[in-house]
Design an enzyme around this catalytic site. Structure first.
Site: not given
Length: 845
Positions: A226-228, A230
């Site tokens: 995931s994005d941070w 996210g």
């Protein structure tokens, strides 16, 4: 020597609690280790134009390559590969196994805050250069992380924005296509999902995008993170195929996974599938020979410096040279260098792309060095300011221990009223020097000595380089005050206003003027604060907050411009350097408009009026308005994040390097001409939803479709020489859609140079509406003066296809296709055609 690692055997040894633990990261930059099963912790680092390492605060210095729009402007596949290889060397020096790069999101609008991080508005150029970058990186054992999958092209409301009603055709042809090309040509070992929704569903829990398209249709084998911050679900994100939640500690997994297993919303096989992908990344990390939990060091070699300098000059685009002022030559007595971007080295856009540079060369430094070697005098004035926040105190600070400032931490308030006064108190729990007045305190602090909730003092002596009144500014996370020479000048302890700093979590940036400072006479500067309110607010990640302190001499706009005009009149040539910086182009927010900030446009016009022999240099990672462009005889575009911008710019201005850059983005005359204008940013159907109503007509496709003349077209860039195109030949199209386009390029001038030839395909007989033309091939050709070369490009079925939503497949229709070869999208030099004898369709790569 690389260790062998058996993924299946290791998976079999892991207990379910160990597997669940591995589904989220260890802090900001590592995966969770399981030492008892022989699973080490894999290290990551932000990119894409450098390798920051594991620390925002007081990190290890790093090389900073051109932003991706700069590499895009090079149109140079081999350069992108070499940059990827050099970044791999930096990763290895920092014991980093995974670089969080490249970014390939389509640049839908000039206003995109992170537009500088992607290569182009065109999916073919974007994906092709990304593939070369990935191949260079992974050839040395470092995993690339292609991001942010998918349609993550604005920062406004980025956590929850819904790309509403984006057609599957537009998604496939424009937004997914760069990912598809890079996966086909380079096989990245990791991928990062985005924050946003696509047609109502967050991508991190969208099985159609992740499982059906990415995994099954394209056959992607890598690890998906995931994005941070996210990940917004437990069962849904795991079922969809997101292997790793970042950062740690977990928010959506852990105990929630245990509960989902108990209720059989998840099965053990779901967990095994996710963990096996993480273990495959561990296997690659072990095979790389990069140490685990090793030191973080920099790289500085003659070869690296040469590549940095070449990359800086290759990212430069010559926009105008009407009277051949460039390259600068002949007897020049005096050159005036003017502008807010001249003396400061703006080496990176803002947000996660920022890093601590090993060294920098400003435009002024590069131009001055080249001019002085020829015996030319250099003068300078700022002319206007470009900062959104006041310039940092960096380079003008010292404390008793040396250069920079001292940052001290306490776990309890040192004395009653300590934060609001200059009282003494107890000894700090821990302290460290820093070279910057911008401190992101998310790491780099001794966690064994300093609590998460703490009291902080930042102290230094600031030495002005000019006498006058100075404006100071401060923002931080928490509550506190700024003192200058023992006087309280900014009170942010009592009900501080909210601002946009530190990912929108800091106070507003508050200013105060301190009168009568003397050049060369230090003043005491001290910030006292506590981050307790920030920690108690339930911030989305653990951190001790941030401090940003700035200062600048107060100069009136008219006074500064008058000084610039005077210098320009006295000089043989003026070079005015304007543009944006990391405060205007950044992760976390989009630009409000295309204008240059402050009085920069006024400054440029005034200097041009004072001295027509003026070179206008604009530094930005995305298009800006240029209301003065008709007045300018000479103009140059450079990209943000140029580590050696000064040397690269000087090489071009003085003719050591013949410019060869081409615009990877269309520059519109006005924002309203951009195809996304009606529904970009906060506009659209309402809060949280954006309509992609331009469909497939993104970038130059939209300008072509509506016959709108841009300021500068996609693919445009001048040279100090001229090129002629001839002898176009096309081969027969194979049943699978492959064919060859060949032509000859001649350097018809007197200077050696390089040309980026572009091949566009047009499908006038298509059953569905199509773009007027689409870039499907390009080649960078080096030619000596008078030399000719034959260029051959192999194109495949992708050049002849569109996505048919009715059939859910790619289609190449029978018929005649136009082949257009030229120097830009609006400068076609040769035309031909190819015929496809029989229609066919396909899916996948």
């Amino acid at each position: 020597m690389a260790e062998e690692f058996d993924v299946e055997a290791t998976l079999a040894k892991l207990t379910m609690p160990q597997k669940i633990k591995m589904l989220a990261g260890l802090g900001w930059w590592h995966t969770q280790p399981v030492p008892e099963a022989g699973v080490p912790s894999v290290r990551m680092s932000d990119g894409p134009n450098g390798v920051r390492g594991t620390r925002w605060f007081n990190g290890v210095q790093s090389s900073c390559f051109p932003a991706s729009t700069g590499l895009g402007a090079s149109f140079d596949i081999e350069l992108a590969r070499q940059v990827g290889g050099a970044l791999a060397d930096e990763c290895r020096a920092k014991s980093t196994h995974v670089l969080l790069a490249p970014t390939v999101n389509t640049q839908r609008s000039p206003l995109g805050g992170r537009a500088f991080e992607s290569f182009s508005e065109d999916p073919h150029l974007n994906g092709t250069l990304a593939a070369a970058y990935i191949n260079g990186l992974q050839s040395k054992g470092v995993a690339a992380t292609i991001k942010h999958f998918v349609a993550n092209d604005q920062e406004s409301q980025r956590w929850d924005i819904c790309t509403g009603d984006v057609s599957e055709r537009a998604l496939r042809e424009i937004y997914l296509k760069p990912f598809q090309i890079a996966i086909k040509k380079a096989n990245p070992w990791a991928l990062m999902t985005c924050y946003n929704r696509v047609n109502g569903v967050h991508v991190s829990e969208n099985p159609w995008l992740i499982n059906d398209i990415l995994r099954k249709e394209w056959g992607f084998k890598g690890m998906i993170m995931s994005d941070w911050i996210g990940v917004y679900s437990t069962t849904e994100s795991i079922k969809a195929g997101v292997d790793l939640e970042m950062p740690g500690p977990t928010v959506m997994r852990g105990k929630a996974v245990e509960r989902a297993l108990t209720g059989e919303k998840l099965l053990p096989s779901d967990i095994d599938e996710r963990v096996s992908k993480i273990l495959q990344l561990v296997e690659r990390a072990k095979a790389s020979g990069i140490s685990f939990d090793g030191p973080e060091e920099g790289v500085d070699t003659p070869e690296l410096r040469a590549l940095l300098r070449r990359a800086a000059s290759d990212a430069i685009v010559l926009l105008k040279n009407d009277k051949a002022l460039l390259p600068l030559s002949g007897p020049l007595t005096k050159i005036a260098v003017i502008g807010p971007n001249a003396k400061q080295s703006f080496t990176s856009g803002g947000g996660s792309a920022r890093l601590l540079e090993t060294y920098t060369v400003s435009p002024y430094e590069g131009i001055a060095a080249a001019a002085r070697s020829a015996g030319t005098e250099i003068t300078y004035t700022v002319g206007a300011t470009s900062h959104k926040f006041l310039p940092l105190l960096n380079g003008f600070m010292h404390y008793e221990g040396g250069r920079g400032a001292l940052v001290e931490f306490w776990n309890t308030e040192p004395a009653e009223g300590w934060t609001t006064s200059l009282k003494g108190g107890t000894a700090p729990a821990w302290s460290t020097p820093t070279m910057s007045s911008e401190c992101f305190l998310v790491d780099g602090i001794d966690n064994d000595k300093v609590n998460l909730t703490c009291w902080i003092r930042y102290s230094t002596k600031y030495t002005p380089d000019e006498s006058g009144d100075y404006e100071f500014s401060i923002n931080f996370t928490g509550i506190g005050n700024l003192f200058v020479n023992g006087e309280l000048v900014v009170d942010l302890f009592h009900d501080p206003p909210h601002g946009e700093g530190f990912f929108g979590l800091a106070t507003a940036d508050v200013h105060a003027v301190v009168k009568g400072l003397k050049a060369g006479v230090p003043v005491d500067v001290e910030v006292r604060l506590t981050n307790a309110p920030f920690v108690a607010s339930g911030a989305p990640f653990e951190a001790r907050g941030s401090i940003r302190l700035g200062a600048v001499r107060v100069v009136g706009g008219e006074e500064a411009i008058e000084s610039a005009v005077k210098l320009a009149k006295e000089a043989d040539v003026a070079v005015v350097v304007v543009g944006l910086n990391h405060e205007w182009e950044s992760e976390g927010f989009d630009r409000p408009d295309m204008s240059l900030p402050g009085y920069m446009d006024t400054l440029v016009s005034a200097v041009l009026h004072a001295n027509p022999r003026t070179v206008v240099v604009n530094q930005s990672g995305s298009p800006v308005e240029m209301p003065w462009i008709d007045e300018a005889e000479t103009a140059v575009q450079v990209r943000s994040s140029l580590f050696w911008l000064g040397n690269g710019l000087a090489d071009v201005l003085f003719g050591k390097v013949n410019p060869s850059g081409k615009l990877a983005l269309t520059f519109p005359k006005r924002l309203e001409d951009n195809p996304s204008y009606p529904s970009y940013g906060p506009k659209g159907e309402g809060p949280g939803k954006i309509l992609y109503n331009e469909g497939i007509y993104v970038g130059y496709r939209g300008y072509d479709k509506k016959s709108i003349a841009p300021l500068f077209p996609f693919g445009f860039g001048l040279s100090y020489t001229t090129f002629a195109y001839s002898s176009l030949e096309t081969s027969r199209v194979s049943p699978e859609g492959g064919f060859t386009v060949s032509f000859t390029i001649a350097n018809t001038g007197n200077v050696d140079g390089r040309e980026s030839a572009q091949v566009y395909i047009s499908n006038p007989g298509a059953s569905l509406p199509c773009a007027v033309q689409e870039l499907k091939g390009f080649a960078k050709v080096a030619l000596r003066a008078g030399e000719s070369k034959k260029v051959s490009l192999e194109l495949d079925r992708e050049a002849l296809s569109y996505f048919d939503e009715r059939k859910k497949t790619w289609v190449a229709e029978k018929g005649t296709f136009n082949v257009l070869v030229g120097a830009s999208s609006r400068d076609v030099r040769l035309t031909g055609e190819v015929k496809l004898e029989k229609m066919f369709h396909w899916s996948g790569l």
